[in-house]
Design an enzyme around this catalytic site. Structure first.
Site, PDB file in Angstrom:
ATOM      1  N   ASP A  52     -40.439 -34.453 -91.367  1.00  0.00           N
ATOM      2  CA  ASP A  52     -41.386 -34.292 -89.869  1.00  0.00           C
ATOM      3  C   ASP A  52     -42.421 -33.005 -91.006  1.00  0.00           C
ATOM      4  O   ASP A  52     -44.255 -33.450 -90.195  1.00  0.00           O
ATOM      5  CB  ASP A  52     -40.921 -32.603 -89.541  1.00  0.00           C
ATOM      6  CG  ASP A  52     -39.940 -32.953 -88.536  1.00  0.00           C
ATOM      7  OD1 ASP A  52     -39.255 -34.398 -88.088  1.00  0.00           O
ATOM      8  OD2 ASP A  52     -39.962 -32.196 -87.763  1.00  0.00           O
ATOM      9  N   ASN A  94     -39.161 -39.093 -86.125  1.00  0.00           N
ATOM     10  CA  ASN A  94     -38.548 -38.012 -84.860  1.00  0.00           C
ATOM     11  C   ASN A  94     -39.363 -36.726 -85.060  1.00  0.00           C
ATOM     12  O   ASN A  94     -38.591 -35.877 -84.753  1.00  0.00           O
ATOM     13  CB  ASN A  94     -37.785 -38.174 -85.188  1.00  0.00           C
ATOM     14  CG  ASN A  94     -36.285 -37.711 -83.916  1.00  0.00           C
ATOM     15  OD1 ASN A  94     -37.039 -38.102 -82.815  1.00  0.00           O
ATOM     16  ND2 ASN A  94     -35.009 -37.475 -83.525  1.00  0.00           N
ATOM     17  N   ASP A 296     -33.271 -24.165 -81.248  1.00  0.00           N
ATOM     18  CA  ASP A 296     -32.693 -24.507 -82.074  1.00  0.00           C
ATOM     19  C   ASP A 296     -31.283 -23.951 -82.374  1.00  0.00           C
ATOM     20  O   ASP A 296     -31.127 -24.930 -83.737  1.00  0.00           O
ATOM     21  CB  ASP A 296     -33.726 -25.148 -82.491  1.00  0.00           C
ATOM     22  CG  ASP A 296     -34.799 -26.055 -83.064  1.00  0.00           C
ATOM     23  OD1 ASP A 296     -34.366 -27.651 -81.998  1.00  0.00           O
ATOM     24  OD2 ASP A 296     -35.973 -26.160 -82.986  1.00  0.00           O
ATOM     25  N   GLU A 324     -34.299 -33.913 -81.423  1.00  0.00           N
ATOM     26  CA  GLU A 324     -33.966 -35.307 -81.616  1.00  0.00           C
ATOM     27  C   GLU A 324     -32.395 -36.313 -81.229  1.00  0.00           C
ATOM     28  O   GLU A 324     -32.807 -37.356 -81.305  1.00  0.00           O
ATOM     29  CB  GLU A 324     -33.271 -34.647 -82.869  1.00  0.00           C
ATOM     30  CG  GLU A 324     -34.531 -34.845 -83.338  1.00  0.00           C
ATOM     31  CD  GLU A 324     -34.891 -32.995 -83.688  1.00  0.00           C
ATOM     32  OE1 GLU A 324     -35.293 -32.778 -84.370  1.00  0.00           O
ATOM     33  OE2 GLU A 324     -34.865 -32.032 -82.874  1.00  0.00           O
ATOM     34  N   HIS A 373     -30.624 -33.382 -87.423  1.00  0.00           N
ATOM     35  CA  HIS A 373     -30.078 -32.368 -88.814  1.00  0.00           C
ATOM     36  C   HIS A 373     -29.368 -31.567 -88.656  1.00  0.00           C
ATOM     37  O   HIS A 373     -28.710 -30.569 -89.105  1.00  0.00           O
ATOM     38  CB  HIS A 373     -31.921 -32.551 -89.439  1.00  0.00           C
ATOM     39  CG  HIS A 373     -32.835 -31.892 -88.352  1.00  0.00           C
ATOM     40  ND1 HIS A 373     -33.437 -30.611 -88.961  1.00  0.00           N
ATOM     41  CD2 HIS A 373     -32.806 -32.364 -86.897  1.00  0.00           C
ATOM     42  CE1 HIS A 373     -34.141 -30.158 -87.328  1.00  0.00           C
ATOM     43  NE2 HIS A 373     -33.986 -31.189 -86.844  1.00  0.00           N
ATOM     44  N   ARG A 374     -30.333 -30.982 -86.550  1.00  0.00           N
ATOM     45  CA  ARG A 374     -28.773 -30.058 -86.484  1.00  0.00           C
ATOM     46  C   ARG A 374     -27.616 -29.694 -86.388  1.00  0.00           C
ATOM     47  O   ARG A 374     -26.140 -28.951 -86.608  1.00  0.00           O
ATOM     48  CB  ARG A 374     -30.092 -29.166 -85.780  1.00  0.00           C
ATOM     49  CG  ARG A 374     -31.526 -28.921 -85.608  1.00  0.00           C
ATOM     50  CD  ARG A 374     -31.700 -27.874 -85.122  1.00  0.00           C
ATOM     51  NE  ARG A 374     -32.794 -27.387 -85.070  1.00  0.00           N
ATOM     52  CZ  ARG A 374     -33.845 -26.898 -87.012  1.00  0.00           C
ATOM     53  NH1 ARG A 374     -32.329 -26.362 -87.385  1.00  0.00           N
ATOM     54  NH2 ARG A 374     -34.900 -26.432 -87.050  1.00  0.00           N
ATOM     55  N   LYS A 399     -34.760 -34.300 -92.483  1.00  0.00           N
ATOM     56  CA  LYS A 399     -36.172 -33.200 -91.444  1.00  0.00           C
ATOM     57  C   LYS A 399     -37.014 -32.529 -91.607  1.00  0.00           C
ATOM     58  O   LYS A 399     -37.855 -31.676 -91.200  1.00  0.00           O
ATOM     59  CB  LYS A 399     -35.050 -34.025 -90.186  1.00  0.00           C
ATOM     60  CG  LYS A 399     -36.226 -34.207 -89.266  1.00  0.00           C
ATOM     61  CD  LYS A 399     -35.513 -34.274 -87.580  1.00  0.00           C
ATOM     62  CE  LYS A 399     -36.949 -34.540 -86.032  1.00  0.00           C
ATOM     63  NZ  LYS A 399     -37.623 -33.564 -85.949  1.00  0.00           N
TER      64      LYS A 399
END
Length: 418
Positions: A52, A94, A296, A324, A373-374, A399
């Site tokens: 990012d 993204n 998040d 995302e 990623h999360r 990311k």
């Protein structure tokens, strides 16, 4: 073609050690932009180097900003106080912060700027921000209401008021606030509704703006007045990433371990740090958790809740559907892949049934991360207690937390990549 996977082998012992979380993604991308808009040289220390922030820094370089990287956690940014028209489209992967913040900022570029991203970004809405810019006389278009976006900058911001619906994302509000300091005169930024996706991130933006010389007056809960100061180059220390810290706090709680992050829990100013209080209550988490202001962190908390003693309902999750990936659906799918019936969705609420007896079991679940990623990082937590969970596309953690798998290894966790 099948995607690569990683399987976390349950350690069976408390995780102990020291892990330094990476710098905050949210603050790094704000600071990169503000340093680029300032005249002079700024040194950003403790910064995150990830996909990012790479997309943000590369886009700024395309617009005439000099950015040096003397070490793994530092950016040295030299700007002229003005972004230049790029020679081609800005590709931002993204990176939601990069796309939203730059879409507003390039309104001050003299010329056309195209902002685009990957296939996932091309599904993420940006319509409310474009509407706000158009109402301010900026030509900003998108055929789909998502990137790619074309902005015809006018070289300056010449309006005294910007209005935005921030209900879908606080990033729209932050984008306009950062733009407002570049006005020819003072600019009011006003919400057209009372809701902001995550108000704490707006506070984060205001703190960063003030560090770079902006003057902001809070008129009421939905209006700010930003003076026409522009930005001043400065040296700026970026705090560790609270969203990344949530995985380590949860790993500590799940394994009854002790992980030293090198920073006090109350030292974080980011909204996701609120998750620590919920994690500290495990395995007796609250029955209802409002996710609106720590979005998040919800994936972390949802996976942790699977091992809680009682069910947990997560509410106010509408914004998670436009991250995302649709994170509400992805969490539902992943939890039920581990054990059918573990999660249900009611509207935008996610109900996690909770089952402490999951710990010590085995499954053949495959987690589709949707390159998010999360999703990869939160379901790795489930792998600390349940054997056999295979997580697709493990590299997607790059990311925001490229060293995530190394951090788990450093704590003694065995990982099997295939």
């Amino acid at each position: 073609m099948s995607l690569p996977t990683v399987t976390v082998v349950p350690p069976g012992i408390p995780l102990q050690g020291r892990v330094a979380p990476p710098g905050s993604k949210s603050i790094t991308n704000r600071a990169l932009l503000l340093a680029a808009l300032a005249k002079g040289t700024s040194r950003l220390s403790g910064a995150l180097k990830s996909d990012d922030t790479r997309h943000m820094s590369e886009a700024l370089r395309q617009m005439g900003v000099t950015i040096e990287e003397p070490d793994a956690t530092t950016f040295v940014v030299t700007g002229s106080g003005k972004l230049q028209p790029p020679t081609g489209p800005l590709f931002l992967g993204n990176a939601g912060t990069a796309v939203r913040f730059l879409t507003a900022a390039v309104a001050t570029v003299q010329g056309e700027v195209v902002l685009d991203g990957d296939a996932y970004m091309q599904k993420r809405p940006i319509g409310p921000l474009l509407e706000a810019l158009r109402a301010a006389g900026v030509e900003a278009t998108s055929p789909t209401g998502c990137p790619p976006v074309t902005v015809h900058g006018q070289g300056a911001l010449r309006v005294g008021r910007l209005e935005i619906d921030g209900g879908l994302s606080s990033q729209y509000v932050s984008a306009l606030l950062m733009l407002a300091a570049l006005g020819e005169a003072g600019v009011e930024v006003a919400l057209t509704g009372k809701d902001i996706g995550a108000r704490g991130y707006v506070d984060l933006t205001l703190a960063c703006m003030k560090a770079f010389g902006a003057q902001v007056q809070v008129l009421d809960d939905s209006t700010w007045r930003v003076a026409a100061t522009g930005y001043t180059a400065t040296d700026y220390l970026i705090e560790p990433d609270a969203s990344a810290a949530t995985y380590l706090w949860a790993a500590e709680a799940l394994t009854e371990g002790r992980i030293d992050l090198g920073v006090a829990n109350d030292a974080f100013t980011q909204p996701d740090a609120e998750a620590q209080a919920h994690i500290a209550r495990f395995p007796h988490m609250d029955a209802v958790i409002d996710g609106s202001q720590m979005q998040d962190a919800i994936p972390t908390l949802a996976v942790l809740a699977a091992f809680n003693t009682t069910p947990v309902r997560f509410t106010q999750l509408a914004n998670l559907r436009v991250k995302e990936c649709d994170r509400v659906q992805a969490l539902y799918d992943g939890l039920n892949a581990i054990r059918p019936g573990l999660a249900t969705v009611e509207g935008d609420d996610l109900l996690v049934a909770a089952d402490p007896s999951l710990a010590g079991t085995a499954t053949d679940a495959v987690i589709d991360t949707h390159s998010d990623h999360r999703m990869a990082m939160c379901f790795a937590l489930a792998g600390l207690k349940v054997a056999g969970i295979r997580i697709q596309d493990p590299a997607c953690v790059g990311k925001t937390y490229p060293a995530y798998w190394d951090a788990l290894r450093g704590l003694g966790v065995e990982l099997v990549f295939a």
